[in-house]
Design an enzyme around this catalytic site. Structure first.
Site, PDB file in Angstrom:
ATOM      1  N   ASP A 157       0.817  -1.212   0.000  1.00 53.52           N
ATOM      2  CA  ASP A 157       0.000   0.000   0.000  1.00 53.52           C
ATOM      3  C   ASP A 157       0.850   1.260   0.000  1.00 53.52           C
ATOM      4  O   ASP A 157       0.586   2.209  -0.743  1.00 53.52           O
ATOM      5  CB  ASP A 157      -0.959   0.009   1.198  1.00 53.52           C
ATOM      6  N   ASP A 160       7.208   3.922   2.729  1.00 56.42           N
ATOM      7  CA  ASP A 160       7.587   5.039   3.598  1.00 56.42           C
ATOM      8  C   ASP A 160       9.117   5.041   3.729  1.00 56.42           C
ATOM      9  O   ASP A 160       9.826   5.480   2.838  1.00 56.42           O
ATOM     10  CB  ASP A 160       6.899   4.887   4.946  1.00 56.42           C
ATOM     11  N   VAL A 220      -1.028   9.430   6.088  1.00 58.28           N
ATOM     12  CA  VAL A 220      -2.189   9.133   5.247  1.00 58.28           C
ATOM     13  C   VAL A 220      -2.995   7.961   5.812  1.00 58.28           C
ATOM     14  O   VAL A 220      -2.435   7.031   6.419  1.00 58.28           O
ATOM     15  CB  VAL A 220      -1.770   8.816   3.802  1.00 58.28           C
ATOM     16  N   ASP A 226      -4.123   2.744   7.860  1.00 60.38           N
ATOM     17  CA  ASP A 226      -4.780   2.952   9.146  1.00 60.38           C
ATOM     18  C   ASP A 226      -3.984   3.828  10.097  1.00 60.38           C
ATOM     19  O   ASP A 226      -2.820   4.153   9.871  1.00 60.38           O
ATOM     20  CB  ASP A 226      -5.007   1.603   9.820  1.00 60.38           C
TER      21      ASP A 226
END
Length: 270
Positions: A157, A160, A220, A226
């Protein structure tokens, strides 16, 4: 008035032959048209646009500072990635491996946009504790599929710091999982401003083959992502308000479940 059969028999042989030929051609045309209608209906089903509730109707939306990508933008991007993946892996044995739990929306949607045969599996791991990475890998669900001679596409997803991907690609898939043909990554979001792990340029970046959106280094949520296991269900991706992760989490959860009587009353009146 003579019956049709009598009229027909009274015609000359050449006229009868002409009428029979016209009838056969007409019946053949009707049969051909019906067959092609059936084929077209099977190949080109009517597309139904899926509409989610309005953004403001979600209770979680109160905690979102700004929407970065709405559901239609996400859908368009996932469709685009699906077309590219289908083309690149055509004729190859492909297995999608979703990283749980954040990639479950992305995994499901990208799979539906692939036009080539493929398998699906998941890997469950955690590195985050609330709003920060712990730099510790907790693998709670390993790969279950037989990957021998198959091409693995990791569905992620969010990229980072890339701490998770570095471990996954250079430890887990090198030391634990063997026999596959290749391993690459498809990520929906890439935080291009985030400080990456050491050796990112050599050990991680070359394996990230597909990127959906570039985003700034912001917190985000939504579309599977989440904060403390909440906000995953939002059909859009937005920036979480800083006061949410700076507040006492128990107070935030309590507020989430408080019913706004005025808001509910206005809904009933509508």
């Amino acid at each position: 008035q003579k019956p049709f059969n009598s009229q027909f028999m009274s015609l000359g042989l050449s006229q009868q032959t002409l009428i029979r030929t016209v009838i056969v051609i007409a019946l053949g045309y009707l049969w051909y048209r019906n067959q092609n209608q059936d084929i077209n209906m099977a190949q080109d089903p009517v597309e139904t646009k899926i509409e989610y509730p309005s953004q403001e109707s979600y209770k979680y939306a109160d905690d979102v500072k700004k929407v970065l990508f709405d559901s239609q933008q996400i859908e368009n991007k996932v469709k685009e990635l699906g077309e590219r993946i289908s083309k690149d892996y055509y004729g190859k044995q492909l297995i999608l491996v979703g990283l749980m739990r954040g990639a479950y929306h992305f995994l499901s949607d990208i799979s539906r946009h692939l036009t080539i045969p493929h398998e699906i599996d998941i890997i469950g791991l955690t590195t985050y504790d609330g709003d920060h990475s712990t730099n510790k890998i907790n693998l709670y669900h390993g790969l279950a599929s037989d990957v021998k001679n198959k091409h693995i596409l990791v569905i992620e997803d969010l990229v980072d710091t890339s701490f998770t991907l570095k471990w996954l690609l250079n430890d887990y898939f090198k030391n634990t999982i063997t026999g596959y043909q290749s391993v690459k990554v498809a990520c929906l979001l890439d935080k291009f401003e985030a400080k990456k792990v050491d050796n990112y340029e050599e050990m991680v970046k070359p394996l990230i083959k597909y990127v959906g959106f570039q985003v700034e280094n912001v917190f985000v949520v939504g579309y599977g992502m989440d904060y403390n296991q909440h906000y995953r269900s939002l059909p859009f991706i937005g920036i979480l308000k800083p006061e949410i992760y700076k507040s006492d989490w128990n107070d935030v959860v309590t507020k989430m479940h408080n019913v706004d009587t005025k808001k509910e009353q206005s809904k009933d009146e509508e």
